[in-house]
Design a protein around this motif. Structure first.
Motif, PDB file in Angstrom:
ATOM      1  N   GLY A  15       0.792  -1.223   0.000  1.00  0.00           N
ATOM      2  CA  GLY A  15       0.000   0.000   0.000  1.00  0.00           C
ATOM      3  C   GLY A  15       0.827   1.278   0.000  1.00  0.00           C
ATOM      4  O   GLY A  15       2.065   1.256  -0.015  1.00  0.00           O
ATOM      5  N   PHE A  16       0.137   2.401   0.041  1.00  0.00           N
ATOM      6  CA  PHE A  16       0.754   3.730  -0.030  1.00  0.00           C
ATOM      7  C   PHE A  16       1.779   3.925   1.087  1.00  0.00           C
ATOM      8  O   PHE A  16       2.944   4.252   0.844  1.00  0.00           O
ATOM      9  N   LEU A  17       1.378   3.713   2.341  1.00  0.00           N
ATOM     10  CA  LEU A  17       2.311   3.848   3.457  1.00  0.00           C
ATOM     11  C   LEU A  17       3.120   2.573   3.651  1.00  0.00           C
ATOM     12  O   LEU A  17       4.320   2.633   3.924  1.00  0.00           O
ATOM     13  N   GLY A  18       2.480   1.411   3.531  1.00  0.00           N
ATOM     14  CA  GLY A  18       3.173   0.156   3.765  1.00  0.00           C
ATOM     15  C   GLY A  18       4.407  -0.015   2.900  1.00  0.00           C
ATOM     16  O   GLY A  18       5.454  -0.484   3.378  1.00  0.00           O
ATOM     17  N   SER A  19       4.319   0.358   1.631  1.00  0.00           N
ATOM     18  CA  SER A  19       5.470   0.222   0.738  1.00  0.00           C
ATOM     19  C   SER A  19       6.611   1.132   1.190  1.00  0.00           C
ATOM     20  O   SER A  19       7.792   0.770   1.080  1.00  0.00           O
ATOM     21  N   ARG A  20       6.263   2.276   1.731  1.00  0.00           N
ATOM     22  CA  ARG A  20       7.295   3.198   2.196  1.00  0.00           C
ATOM     23  C   ARG A  20       7.932   2.722   3.507  1.00  0.00           C
ATOM     24  O   ARG A  20       9.095   3.000   3.770  1.00  0.00           O
ATOM     25  N   ILE A  21       7.163   2.021   4.313  1.00  0.00           N
ATOM     26  CA  ILE A  21       7.737   1.407   5.511  1.00  0.00           C
ATOM     27  C   ILE A  21       8.755   0.345   5.097  1.00  0.00           C
ATOM     28  O   ILE A  21       9.847   0.250   5.681  1.00  0.00           O
ATOM     29  N   CYS A  22       8.412  -0.440   4.090  1.00  0.00           N
ATOM     30  CA  CYS A  22       9.359  -1.427   3.568  1.00  0.00           C
ATOM     31  C   CYS A  22      10.639  -0.737   3.092  1.00  0.00           C
ATOM     32  O   CYS A  22      11.755  -1.189   3.385  1.00  0.00           O
ATOM     33  N   LYS A  23      10.480   0.342   2.358  1.00  0.00           N
ATOM     34  CA  LYS A  23      11.632   1.092   1.838  1.00  0.00           C
ATOM     35  C   LYS A  23      12.501   1.616   2.978  1.00  0.00           C
ATOM     36  O   LYS A  23      13.745   1.499   2.930  1.00  0.00           O
ATOM     37  N   VAL A 250      -7.741  19.799  10.247  1.00  0.00           N
ATOM     38  CA  VAL A 250      -6.970  20.948  10.718  1.00  0.00           C
ATOM     39  C   VAL A 250      -5.761  20.489  11.537  1.00  0.00           C
ATOM     40  O   VAL A 250      -5.284  21.186  12.415  1.00  0.00           O
ATOM     41  N   VAL A 251      -5.265  19.288  11.237  1.00  0.00           N
ATOM     42  CA  VAL A 251      -4.029  18.787  11.829  1.00  0.00           C
ATOM     43  C   VAL A 251      -2.945  18.852  10.760  1.00  0.00           C
ATOM     44  O   VAL A 251      -3.188  18.531   9.593  1.00  0.00           O
ATOM     45  N   LYS A 252      -1.753  19.284  11.153  1.00  0.00           N
ATOM     46  CA  LYS A 252      -0.652  19.414  10.204  1.00  0.00           C
ATOM     47  C   LYS A 252      -0.435  18.114   9.449  1.00  0.00           C
ATOM     48  O   LYS A 252      -0.227  17.065  10.053  1.00  0.00           O
ATOM     49  N   PRO A 253      -0.490  18.115   8.118  1.00  0.00           N
ATOM     50  CA  PRO A 253      -0.256  16.890   7.349  1.00  0.00           C
ATOM     51  C   PRO A 253       1.223  16.528   7.366  1.00  0.00           C
ATOM     52  O   PRO A 253       2.085  17.387   7.592  1.00  0.00           O
ATOM     53  N   LEU A 254       1.521  15.270   7.122  1.00  0.00           N
ATOM     54  CA  LEU A 254       2.911  14.821   7.097  1.00  0.00           C
ATOM     55  C   LEU A 254       3.183  14.077   5.790  1.00  0.00           C
ATOM     56  O   LEU A 254       2.308  13.387   5.262  1.00  0.00           O
ATOM     57  N   LYS A 255       4.399  14.208   5.325  1.00  0.00           N
ATOM     58  CA  LYS A 255       4.820  13.473   4.127  1.00  0.00           C
ATOM     59  C   LYS A 255       4.832  11.976   4.446  1.00  0.00           C
ATOM     60  O   LYS A 255       5.278  11.558   5.515  1.00  0.00           O
ATOM     61  N   ALA A 256       4.359  11.170   3.528  1.00  0.00           N
ATOM     62  CA  ALA A 256       4.259   9.733   3.773  1.00  0.00           C
ATOM     63  C   ALA A 256       5.611   9.110   4.090  1.00  0.00           C
ATOM     64  O   ALA A 256       5.710   8.231   4.953  1.00  0.00           O
ATOM     65  N   ASP A 257       6.671   9.561   3.407  1.00  0.00           N
ATOM     66  CA  ASP A 257       7.996   9.017   3.676  1.00  0.00           C
ATOM     67  C   ASP A 257       8.459   9.315   5.097  1.00  0.00           C
ATOM     68  O   ASP A 257       9.129   8.487   5.724  1.00  0.00           O
ATOM     69  N   LEU A 258       8.109  10.486   5.613  1.00  0.00           N
ATOM     70  CA  LEU A 258       8.481  10.830   6.984  1.00  0.00           C
ATOM     71  C   LEU A 258       7.773   9.928   7.977  1.00  0.00           C
ATOM     72  O   LEU A 258       8.366   9.466   8.963  1.00  0.00           O
ATOM     73  N   VAL A 259       6.491   9.649   7.737  1.00  0.00           N
ATOM     74  CA  VAL A 259       5.746   8.751   8.626  1.00  0.00           C
ATOM     75  C   VAL A 259       6.355   7.358   8.586  1.00  0.00           C
ATOM     76  O   VAL A 259       6.509   6.698   9.618  1.00  0.00           O
ATOM     77  N   ALA A 260       6.726   6.899   7.400  1.00  0.00           N
ATOM     78  CA  ALA A 260       7.351   5.579   7.273  1.00  0.00           C
ATOM     79  C   ALA A 260       8.659   5.524   8.050  1.00  0.00           C
ATOM     80  O   ALA A 260       8.943   4.535   8.747  1.00  0.00           O
ATOM     81  N   ASP A 261       9.474   6.565   7.934  1.00  0.00           N
ATOM     82  CA  ASP A 261      10.722   6.620   8.692  1.00  0.00           C
ATOM     83  C   ASP A 261      10.445   6.596  10.192  1.00  0.00           C
ATOM     84  O   ASP A 261      11.172   5.957  10.963  1.00  0.00           O
ATOM     85  N   ALA A 262       9.387   7.287  10.594  1.00  0.00           N
ATOM     86  CA  ALA A 262       9.025   7.329  12.018  1.00  0.00           C
ATOM     87  C   ALA A 262       8.621   5.950  12.521  1.00  0.00           C
ATOM     88  O   ALA A 262       8.959   5.559  13.647  1.00  0.00           O
ATOM     89  N   VAL A 263       7.892   5.197  11.696  1.00  0.00           N
ATOM     90  CA  VAL A 263       7.465   3.854  12.082  1.00  0.00           C
ATOM     91  C   VAL A 263       8.678   2.971  12.347  1.00  0.00           C
ATOM     92  O   VAL A 263       8.773   2.297  13.376  1.00  0.00           O
TER      93      VAL A 263
END
Length: 294
Positions: A15-23, A250-263
């Motif tokens: 998926g969109f986030l899952g693939s980035r977590i793998c990366k 109204v919550v600050k959005p985050l780049k998907a790659d940043l969330v993946a790195d955080a995970v």
């Protein structure tokens, strides 16, 4: 474990986030396995290209139905970390949509129908209703099944394999365009996983609560992220008055790659457990990024 290669299994890795977590995990030299119905992603849906990126060849892309543990239990053996990165925004008849018998619009109608779904109770707990879930997973996708029950079943299998940490991609507060059940089912999953498997000496549960995520590969997310960012700024200037009824809008959005790195950073940090809110996600993502710059 410091000298050993760490093993991560991502359910929903296509998926969109899952693939980035793998990366993100591959970039750390981890052994990464993705489990999903489709196996390898449809790359044009998660990146800007239809061709697999270079890092994808270092991931084992496996096919399995999350409601059928026999199909994937062996893949969890020896894993240090397991992540559940699956879920749905709208409910729909899976086969009906694929075959054209049901339109995505019906998902909206079902989501906001008078039905309140299946509440979590001792009789409906997925830990005791595995066979029923297997049968329903063939057709109907509901918040209760995909956002809650699939995560609990996966956590059960991860705990059985003595996985060190279980990451669950939950969500920040609700959005005005989604029914309350979208969030309540995710919170129920968090509660059950923490209560059933997170006791003393148990599996460390980490519950990620990202806001709206964006990436340039998904053009539609960019203007939406701009609107969310503007809303977050106004909400901050007004003392948070808008948050009560606009939620993640109204919550600050985050780049998907940043969330993946955080995970990945959180899984690797023994001190991180329980809910991880937006501010901590941003902090963890930036911490991970700084490590790559050293």
């Amino acid at each position: 474990m410091s000298g050993a290669t760490k093993k991560l299994v991502v359910c929903g890795g296509s998926g969109f986030l899952g693939s980035r977590i793998c990366k993100a995990a591959v970039s750390r030299g981890w052994d990464v396995t993705s489990i999903s119905r489709s196996g390898q992603p449809q790359w044009q849906n998660v990146t800007a290209s239809s061709s697999p990126p270079a890092w994808a060849h270092r991931v084992s892309w496996e096919r399995a139905d999350i409601f059928r543990p026999a199909q994937y239990a062996a893949l969890l053996t020896g894993a240090d970390f397991v992540v559940h990165s699956m879920g749905i925004l709208l409910e729909a008849d899976y086969k009906g949509v694929l075959s054209g018998r049901e339109s995505p619009i019906s998902g909206l109608q079902k989501a906001f129908s008078a039905s309140k779904g299946r509440p979590l109770s001792s009789s409906s707990n997925p830990l005791h209703q595995e066979q029923q879930q297997q049968q329903q997973s063939e057709t109907q996708l509901t918040y209760e099944m995909m956002n809650r029950d699939s995560a609990i079943l996966l956590a059960k299998e991860a705990a059985r394999e003595k996985v060190r940490a279980f990451g669950y991609v939950s969500a920040a507060g609700g959005a005005p365009v989604l029914p309350a059940r979208y969030i309540t089912t995710k919170r129920e999953a968090e509660d059950v996983i923490a209560g059933e498997f997170g006791g003393p000496g148990g599996m460390r549960g980490v519950f990620f609560r990202p806001p709206f995520m964006y990436d340039s590969s998904r053009a539609l997310t960019m203007p939406l992220a701009g609107l969310s960012a503007a809303g977050a700024m106004v909400n901050g200037l007004t003392g948070g008055i808008l948050g009560g009824f606009l939620g993640t809008a109204v919550v600050k959005p985050l780049k998907a790659d940043l969330v993946a790195d955080a995970v990945v950073e959180a899984l690797d940090d023994e001190s991180v457990r329980g809910p991880v809110e937006v501010a901590q996600l941003e902090e963890l993502g930036n911490k991970s990024w700084r490590k790559t710059m050293v």
